[in-house]
Design an enzyme around this catalytic site. Structure first.
Site, short mmCIF file in Angstrom:
data_model
loop_
_atom_site.label_atom_id
_atom_site.label_comp_id
_atom_site.label_asym_id
_atom_site.label_seq_id
_atom_site.Cartn_x
_atom_site.Cartn_y
_atom_site.Cartn_z
N ARG A 61 17.56 45.47 62.33
CA ARG A 61 17.13 45.18 63.70
C ARG A 61 18.21 44.38 64.42
O ARG A 61 19.01 43.68 63.80
CB ARG A 61 15.83 44.37 63.69
CG ARG A 61 14.63 45.16 63.19
CD ARG A 61 13.36 44.35 63.38
NE ARG A 61 12.89 44.43 64.74
CZ ARG A 61 11.89 45.19 65.16
NH1 ARG A 61 11.24 45.94 64.32
NH2 ARG A 61 11.55 45.21 66.42
N ARG B 126 16.14 40.14 61.71
CA ARG B 126 15.05 39.29 61.19
C ARG B 126 14.74 39.58 59.73
O ARG B 126 14.15 38.77 59.06
CB ARG B 126 13.80 39.43 62.05
CG ARG B 126 13.10 40.75 61.90
CD ARG B 126 11.79 40.76 62.67
NE ARG B 126 11.99 40.87 64.10
CZ ARG B 126 11.11 41.44 64.92
NH1 ARG B 126 9.98 41.89 64.45
NH2 ARG B 126 11.34 41.54 66.20
N HIS C 240 15.52 48.84 57.93
CA HIS C 240 15.69 48.78 59.39
C HIS C 240 16.57 47.59 59.73
O HIS C 240 16.16 46.43 59.55
CB HIS C 240 14.30 48.63 60.02
CG HIS C 240 14.29 48.66 61.52
ND1 HIS C 240 13.12 48.63 62.24
CD2 HIS C 240 15.29 48.70 62.43
CE1 HIS C 240 13.42 48.66 63.54
NE2 HIS C 240 14.73 48.68 63.68
N ASN D 297 10.33 51.42 52.22
CA ASN D 297 10.99 50.53 53.18
C ASN D 297 10.99 49.10 52.60
O ASN D 297 9.93 48.54 52.32
CB ASN D 297 10.22 50.58 54.51
CG ASN D 297 10.88 49.75 55.57
OD1 ASN D 297 11.28 48.61 55.31
ND2 ASN D 297 11.00 50.28 56.77
N HIS E 222 10.63 44.05 54.09
CA HIS E 222 9.87 42.81 53.91
C HIS E 222 10.19 42.07 52.62
O HIS E 222 9.77 40.92 52.46
CB HIS E 222 8.38 43.07 54.12
CG HIS E 222 8.14 43.52 55.53
ND1 HIS E 222 8.53 42.76 56.62
CD2 HIS E 222 7.64 44.68 56.04
CE1 HIS E 222 8.25 43.42 57.74
NE2 HIS E 222 7.71 44.58 57.41
N GLU F 293 17.21 52.80 59.40
CA GLU F 293 16.51 52.84 60.69
C GLU F 293 17.25 51.94 61.66
O GLU F 293 17.63 50.81 61.31
CB GLU F 293 15.08 52.33 60.54
CG GLU F 293 14.22 53.18 59.64
CD GLU F 293 12.84 52.58 59.45
OE1 GLU F 293 12.05 53.21 58.76
OE2 GLU F 293 12.57 51.49 59.99
N THR G 264 7.65 48.23 64.59
CA THR G 264 7.92 49.33 65.52
C THR G 264 6.58 49.88 66.01
O THR G 264 5.89 50.59 65.29
CB THR G 264 8.75 50.42 64.82
OG1 THR G 264 9.83 49.79 64.14
CG2 THR G 264 9.31 51.41 65.82
N HIS H 63 4.35 54.76 58.78
CA HIS H 63 3.89 53.56 59.49
C HIS H 63 2.41 53.31 59.20
O HIS H 63 1.57 54.14 59.48
CB HIS H 63 4.10 53.62 61.00
CG HIS H 63 4.09 52.24 61.60
ND1 HIS H 63 5.22 51.49 61.76
CD2 HIS H 63 3.06 51.47 62.01
CE1 HIS H 63 4.90 50.32 62.27
NE2 HIS H 63 3.60 50.27 62.42
N GLU I 279 10.44 62.02 62.29
CA GLU I 279 9.43 61.27 61.53
C GLU I 279 8.30 60.93 62.50
O GLU I 279 8.53 60.31 63.54
CB GLU I 279 10.04 59.99 60.95
CG GLU I 279 8.99 59.20 60.16
CD GLU I 279 9.57 58.01 59.39
OE1 GLU I 279 10.76 58.06 59.00
OE2 GLU I 279 8.82 57.04 59.20
N1 PXP Z 1 9.00 54.58 59.33
C1 PXP Z 1 9.61 53.92 60.32
C2 PXP Z 1 10.54 54.69 61.20
C3 PXP Z 1 9.43 52.54 60.50
O1 PXP Z 1 10.06 51.89 61.51
C4 PXP Z 1 8.61 51.84 59.60
C5 PXP Z 1 8.43 50.35 59.70
O2 PXP Z 1 8.27 49.91 60.92
C6 PXP Z 1 7.98 52.56 58.59
C7 PXP Z 1 8.19 53.92 58.47
C8 PXP Z 1 7.10 51.88 57.57
O3 PXP Z 1 5.97 51.32 58.16
P1 PXP Z 1 5.09 50.33 57.30
O4 PXP Z 1 5.92 49.14 57.01
O5 PXP Z 1 3.93 50.05 58.17
O6 PXP Z 1 4.71 51.07 56.04
#
Ligand code: PXP
Length: 242
Positions: free
Chosen positions: A48, A52, A46, A10, A13, A73, A104, A193, A154
Site C-alpha cells: 500500500r 501499513r 498488497h 494474502n 496481516h 497487489e 480494499t 475478499h 479478480e
Molecule cells: N484480493 C484482493 C485483490 C484484495 O485486495 C484482498 C485484501 O484486501 C483480498 C483478495 C483478500 O481479502 P481478505 O483479506 O478479506 O481475505
C-alpha cells in the site's frame, strides 16, 4: 469441465502484527514458507501507498525465499509501477486504493479509468507480468477489462461475504454470471475478499473460477490453530466444493 482451484494466501496481516511492535516478528517470509508446505498455490501481498503492512523490502525477501508465485497487489500509480517492474512478480493485481480505508472496500473502476490504466497494463505485460484487475462482478467492468486486454480479473466478493438472507444467493449469482462471461471471452476469473470457512464453498463451486485469494480470515484463524492447519482446512473445503 471443472479444473483445480488455486489458493493464493494474502500475508498482509502477518506484517500488520509485526509492524504493531516495529520489530521483525512475525516475519511474512516465514508465513510464505509455511503456505507452500500447507498446499497454498501462491502468495499475495498488497504494497500500500502508506506501507501499513507489507513493505518494499518484504516484496524482495518473499520472492527470494519462496518458490511460490507472488501476486503483488498495488494501486495504479507511477510509484507502484516502478516497484513492480523492478521486482518482476509473477502477477500484479491492480486494486483501487484510498488512504483512509481499512481494506480494499470496492472494485476498481476499470470502465471509468481506461486511459489511466491502459499504459500501466501495457508496461506490466511487456515486462512479462500477468496483470489482473480487481473489479466488482459487473458486466461493464468485465467489458472494460476486455478492452484493456488483461488476461485475468479478480472479482471482489466483499458484497457476497457481507450479504444476508436472500441477498446471498443474488450476490453469488452475480459472481457466477460474471465469471462465466469473463471465461467465455478468454479472461481467467479469480475471486477474493472476505472469504471464510463458512462462505467459501459456494464460491469455490463456480466452475470457471481458477483462483481464490484469501487473507484476513486465514491469518486470524492461524492465531488459534496455526497457519499450516488453517491453510490446509481452507484447501480441503475448496477441493470438496469443486
Ligand atoms: N484480493 C484482493 C485483490 C484484495 O485486495 C484482498 C485484501 O484486501 C483480498 C483478495 C483478500 O481479502 P481478505 O483479506 O478479506 O481475505
Amino acid at each position: 469441465m471443472t479444473f483445480p482451484l488455486r489458493l493464493g494466501v494474502n500475508i498482509d496481516h502477518v506484517a500488520t502484527i509485526r509492524n504493531a511492535r516495529g520489530g521483525d516478528h512475525p516475519d511474512p517470509v516465514r508465513a510464505a514458507e509455511i503456505i507452500a508446505r500447507a498446499g497454498g498455490d501462491g502468495v499475495t501481498a498488497h504494497l500500500r501507498e502508506d506501507r501499513r503492512h507489507i513493505r518494499d523490502d518484504d516484496v524482495r525477501r518473499i520472492q527470494a525465499a519462496t518458490g511460490l508465485p507472488l501476486n503483488l497487489e498495488m494501486a495504479a500509480t507511477d510509484e507502484m509501477l516502478e516497484i513492480a517492474l523492478a521486482h518482476g512478480p509473477h502477477a500484479v493485481c491492480i486494486v483501487p486504493e484510498r488512504r483512509e480505508e481499512r481494506t480494499t472496500e470496492g472494485g476498481l473502476d476499470a470502465a471509468g479509468q481506461h486511459n489511466h490504466l491502459h499504459p500501466i497494463v501495457r508496461k506490466l505485460e511487456d515486462a512479462g507480468i500477468r496483470v489482473s484487475l480487481f473489479i466488482g462482478p459487473e458486466e461493464r467492468q468485465v467489458d472494460a477489462a476486455l478492452r484493456l486486454g488483461v488476461p485475468v480479473v479478480e472479482f471482489h466478493t466483499g458484497e457476497y461475504a457481507h450479504a444476508e438472507g436472500e441477498q446471498v444467493a443474488a450476490e453469488l449469482k452475480r459472481i457466477a454470471d460474471m465469471a462465466a462471461l469473463a471465461a467465455k471471452n478468454g479472461i481467467e476469473p479469480h475471486a477474493g475478499h472476505g472469504l471464510t470457512y463458512a462462505n467459501v464453498q459456494p464460491i469455490a463451486a463456480i466452475p470457471q473460477l481458477a483462483e481464490l485469494n484469501i487473507g484476513h480470515f486465514l491469518i486470524g484463524e492461524a492465531v488459534f490453530v496455526g497457519l499450516e492447519a488453517a491453510v490446509r482446512r481452507m484447501r480441503d473445503l475448496m477441493d470438496a466444493a469443486r
